[in-house]
Enzyme design. Structure first.
Site, PDB file in Angstrom:
ATOM      1  N   ASN A  90       0.685  -1.200  -0.108  1.00 31.19           N
ATOM      2  CA  ASN A  90      -0.165  -0.026  -0.077  1.00 31.19           C
ATOM      3  C   ASN A  90       0.787   1.317  -0.069  1.00 31.19           C
ATOM      4  O   ASN A  90       0.398   2.266  -0.521  1.00 31.19           O
ATOM      5  CB  ASN A  90      -0.937   0.045   1.309  1.00 31.19           C
ATOM      6  CG  ASN A  90      -1.321   1.364   1.473  1.00 31.19           C
ATOM      7  OD1 ASN A  90      -2.380   1.646   0.913  1.00 31.19           O
ATOM      8  ND2 ASN A  90      -0.915   2.108   2.703  1.00 31.19           N
ATOM      9  N   SER A 142      -4.232   2.554  -9.116  1.00 30.54           N
ATOM     10  CA  SER A 142      -4.978   3.836  -8.805  1.00 30.54           C
ATOM     11  C   SER A 142      -5.663   3.978 -10.300  1.00 30.54           C
ATOM     12  O   SER A 142      -5.363   3.523 -11.303  1.00 30.54           O
ATOM     13  CB  SER A 142      -4.098   5.050  -8.808  1.00 30.54           C
ATOM     14  OG  SER A 142      -4.752   6.316  -8.950  1.00 30.54           O
ATOM     15  N   TYR A 155       4.173   8.979 -11.288  1.00 33.12           N
ATOM     16  CA  TYR A 155       3.012   8.089 -10.533  1.00 33.12           C
ATOM     17  C   TYR A 155       2.142   7.095 -11.319  1.00 33.12           C
ATOM     18  O   TYR A 155       2.071   6.068 -11.073  1.00 33.12           O
ATOM     19  CB  TYR A 155       2.246   9.202  -9.808  1.00 33.12           C
ATOM     20  CG  TYR A 155       1.365   8.631  -8.949  1.00 33.12           C
ATOM     21  CD1 TYR A 155       1.479   8.062  -7.462  1.00 33.12           C
ATOM     22  CD2 TYR A 155      -0.121   8.513  -9.216  1.00 33.12           C
ATOM     23  CE1 TYR A 155       0.434   7.768  -6.646  1.00 33.12           C
ATOM     24  CE2 TYR A 155      -1.154   8.211  -8.178  1.00 33.12           C
ATOM     25  CZ  TYR A 155      -0.898   7.770  -7.066  1.00 33.12           C
ATOM     26  OH  TYR A 155      -1.663   7.264  -6.179  1.00 33.12           O
ATOM     27  N   ALA A 157       2.974   6.109 -14.174  1.00 31.69           N
ATOM     28  CA  ALA A 157       3.831   4.750 -14.773  1.00 31.69           C
ATOM     29  C   ALA A 157       4.148   3.859 -13.718  1.00 31.69           C
ATOM     30  O   ALA A 157       3.757   2.911 -13.966  1.00 31.69           O
ATOM     31  CB  ALA A 157       5.354   5.347 -14.956  1.00 31.69           C
ATOM     32  N   LYS A 159       1.786   3.434 -11.472  1.00 23.85           N
ATOM     33  CA  LYS A 159       0.638   2.519 -10.835  1.00 23.85           C
ATOM     34  C   LYS A 159       0.087   1.689 -12.136  1.00 23.85           C
ATOM     35  O   LYS A 159      -0.539   0.615 -11.857  1.00 23.85           O
ATOM     36  CB  LYS A 159      -0.604   3.605 -10.750  1.00 23.85           C
ATOM     37  CG  LYS A 159      -0.304   4.338  -9.398  1.00 23.85           C
ATOM     38  CD  LYS A 159      -0.039   3.483  -8.230  1.00 23.85           C
ATOM     39  CE  LYS A 159       0.057   4.266  -6.869  1.00 23.85           C
ATOM     40  NZ  LYS A 159       0.312   3.307  -5.811  1.00 23.85           N
ATOM     41  N   ILE A 188      -9.835   9.825  -3.086  1.00 21.69           N
ATOM     42  CA  ILE A 188     -10.196   9.227  -1.712  1.00 21.69           C
ATOM     43  C   ILE A 188      -9.623  10.354  -0.733  1.00 21.69           C
ATOM     44  O   ILE A 188      -8.596  11.034  -0.971  1.00 21.69           O
ATOM     45  CB  ILE A 188      -9.214   7.829  -1.114  1.00 21.69           C
ATOM     46  CG1 ILE A 188      -9.785   6.640  -2.312  1.00 21.69           C
ATOM     47  CG2 ILE A 188      -9.889   7.355   0.244  1.00 21.69           C
ATOM     48  CD1 ILE A 188     -11.186   6.522  -2.563  1.00 21.69           C
TER      49      ILE A 188
HETATM   50  P1  NAI Z   1      -0.709   8.449   2.635  1.00 26.43           P
HETATM   51  O1  NAI Z   1       0.152   9.416   1.855  1.00 26.43           O
HETATM   52  O2  NAI Z   1      -1.762   8.846   3.321  1.00 26.43           O
HETATM   53  O3  NAI Z   1       0.043   7.244   3.394  1.00 26.43           O
HETATM   54  C1  NAI Z   1       1.240   6.577   2.866  1.00 26.43           C
HETATM   55  C2  NAI Z   1       1.903   5.863   3.846  1.00 26.43           C
HETATM   56  O4  NAI Z   1       3.071   5.220   3.215  1.00 26.43           O
HETATM   57  C3  NAI Z   1       2.650   6.848   4.960  1.00 26.43           C
HETATM   58  O5  NAI Z   1       2.320   6.422   6.187  1.00 26.43           O
HETATM   59  C4  NAI Z   1       4.154   6.724   4.700  1.00 26.43           C
HETATM   60  O6  NAI Z   1       4.830   6.986   5.671  1.00 26.43           O
HETATM   61  C5  NAI Z   1       4.272   5.411   3.756  1.00 26.43           C
HETATM   62  N1  NAI Z   1       5.439   5.512   3.194  1.00 26.43           N
HETATM   63  C6  NAI Z   1       5.748   6.293   2.067  1.00 26.43           C
HETATM   64  N2  NAI Z   1       6.851   5.792   1.561  1.00 26.43           N
HETATM   65  C7  NAI Z   1       7.230   4.566   2.290  1.00 26.43           C
HETATM   66  C8  NAI Z   1       8.479   3.824   2.179  1.00 26.43           C
HETATM   67  N3  NAI Z   1       9.331   4.107   1.173  1.00 26.43           N
HETATM   68  N4  NAI Z   1       8.656   2.688   2.811  1.00 26.43           N
HETATM   69  C9  NAI Z   1       7.665   2.647   3.757  1.00 26.43           C
HETATM   70  N5  NAI Z   1       6.688   3.400   3.977  1.00 26.43           N
HETATM   71  C10 NAI Z   1       6.182   4.337   3.207  1.00 26.43           C
HETATM   72  O7  NAI Z   1      -1.283   7.616   1.220  1.00 26.43           O
HETATM   73  P2  NAI Z   1      -2.883   7.170   1.104  1.00 26.43           P
HETATM   74  O8  NAI Z   1      -3.524   8.115   0.387  1.00 26.43           O
HETATM   75  O9  NAI Z   1      -3.509   6.482   2.043  1.00 26.43           O
HETATM   76  O10 NAI Z   1      -2.414   6.109  -0.096  1.00 26.43           O
HETATM   77  C11 NAI Z   1      -2.346   4.667  -0.151  1.00 26.43           C
HETATM   78  C12 NAI Z   1      -2.001   4.044  -1.485  1.00 26.43           C
HETATM   79  O11 NAI Z   1      -3.169   4.103  -2.134  1.00 26.43           O
HETATM   80  C13 NAI Z   1      -0.902   4.594  -2.095  1.00 26.43           C
HETATM   81  O12 NAI Z   1      -0.247   3.619  -2.687  1.00 26.43           O
HETATM   82  C14 NAI Z   1      -1.402   5.394  -3.096  1.00 26.43           C
HETATM   83  O13 NAI Z   1      -0.651   5.740  -4.345  1.00 26.43           O
HETATM   84  C15 NAI Z   1      -2.777   4.738  -3.341  1.00 26.43           C
HETATM   85  N6  NAI Z   1      -3.907   5.509  -3.983  1.00 26.43           N
HETATM   86  C16 NAI Z   1      -4.519   6.717  -3.007  1.00 26.43           C
HETATM   87  C17 NAI Z   1      -5.531   7.426  -3.398  1.00 26.43           C
HETATM   88  C18 NAI Z   1      -6.054   8.390  -2.727  1.00 26.43           C
HETATM   89  O14 NAI Z   1      -6.928   8.966  -3.232  1.00 26.43           O
HETATM   90  N7  NAI Z   1      -5.568   8.818  -1.424  1.00 26.43           N
HETATM   91  C19 NAI Z   1      -6.063   7.176  -4.909  1.00 26.43           C
HETATM   92  C20 NAI Z   1      -5.333   6.223  -5.579  1.00 26.43           C
HETATM   93  C21 NAI Z   1      -4.358   5.510  -4.910  1.00 26.43           C
END
Ligand code: NAI
Length: 247
Positions: A90, A142, A155, A157, A159, A188
């Site tokens: 995630n 995504s 991003y 690329a 996903k 989201i």
């Molecule tokens: P967020 O930014 O709220 O949380 C991401 C988490 O990943 C954070 O706790 C961060 O510390 C951790 N993280 C980042 N880089 C890291 C690394 N190298 N190693 C370990 N941990 C790491 O993200 P969110 O919004 O909860 O998104 C979660 C996933 O869902 C992501 O992959 C995002 O691309 C995907 N996504 C989110 C959407 C949205 O609208 N929020 C839409 C589509 C996809």
């Protein structure tokens, strides 16, 4: 009710956002959970909240881009739990810029976390799953990986790449009892979305048949289903959870 009794789950990036909501739902369903995240402060707070509610959760601080740390964390869990049943890749980041403005560093950082991080975690955990003949690997893709998005070349690329990897690993691991699926959230309500201008958000709501952003819980429920025994004949698929944004 979908249960995950006696299941063990690793959720990367679960210190906050969608991952945290998913950890909470998995714990309620009876799973043991380990959070793999770089952000120790946020993760400790999350773990404390869930522990106070009586749940079995732990935190292993690591950067998913560092294979050695990931492999070490997986081995620690095998020593403690004996098995890892579920892996949710995630963790993800954005560093948005148009082609004209995007630096090589912005490009590489997103590739490293969103693509290499997913590879590292799957590479480290999958052998323990195939050894037991059971596993559920879920990858955060995504909607933009399906239709592209202005200013998100790096991003998108990653996903789109994750959707491709999901299909490859589904083919490679299926005979060993491991299913591999992707979930493509639409827009989201999380911290990630807070950087998007209000006008863009309103426009997205208008384009979404359900007329709103999604909640983290709505994504967590998709992960719960795909991680469950009930989803045993689903592999290699990408489930859009986007209010109908991509039809
Ligand atoms: P967020 O930014 O709220 O949380 C991401 C988490 O990943 C954070 O706790 C961060 O510390 C951790 N993280 C980042 N880089 C890291 C690394 N190298 N190693 C370990 N941990 C790491 O993200 P969110 O919004 O909860 O998104 C979660 C996933 O869902 C992501 O992959 C995002 O691309 C995907 N996504 C989110 C959407 C949205 O609208 N929020 C839409 C589509 C996809």
């Amino acid at each position: 009710m979908i249960r995950l009794n006696n299941r063990t789950a690793v959720i990367t990036g679960a210190a906050r956002g969608i991952g945290k909501a998913t950890a909470g739902l998995f714990l309620e369903a009876g799973a043991k959970v380990s959070i793999w995240d770089v952000d120790a402060a946020a993760a400790e707070e999350t773990v404390q909240t869930f522990r106070e509610a009586g749940h079995d959760i732990r935190f292993q601080q690591l950067d998913t881009t560092d294979f050695q740390s990931v492999a070490k964390a997986a081995e620690e869990l095998i020593n403690d739990w004996g098995r890892i049943d579920i892996l949710i890749n995630n963790a993800g980041i954005t560093r948005d810029a148009s082609l004209k403005k995007m630096s090589a560093a912005q490009w590489q950082m997103v590739i490293d976390v969103n693509l290499t991080g997913v590879f590292n975690c799957t590479k480290a955990v999958a052998p323990f799953m195939t050894e037991k003949g059971f596993g559920r690997i879920l990858n955060a893709a995504s909607v933009v990986g399906l239709y592209g998005n202005f200013g998100q070349g790096n991003y998108v690329a990653t996903k789109s790449g994750v959707i491709g990897l999901t299909k490859v690993w589904a083919r490679e691991l299926g005979r060993k009892g491991v299913t591999v699926n992707a979930v493509s959230p639409g827009f989201i309500q999380t911290e990630m979305i807070e950087t998007v201008p209000e006008g863009v958000i309103n426009n997205l709501k208008q384009q979404t048949p359900l007329g709103r952003l999604g909640s983290v819980e709505e994504i967590a429920h998709a992960y719960l289903f795909l991680a469950s025994d009930q989803a045993s004949f689903i592999t290699g698929t990408n489930l859009s959870v986007d209010g109908g944004l991509v039809l």
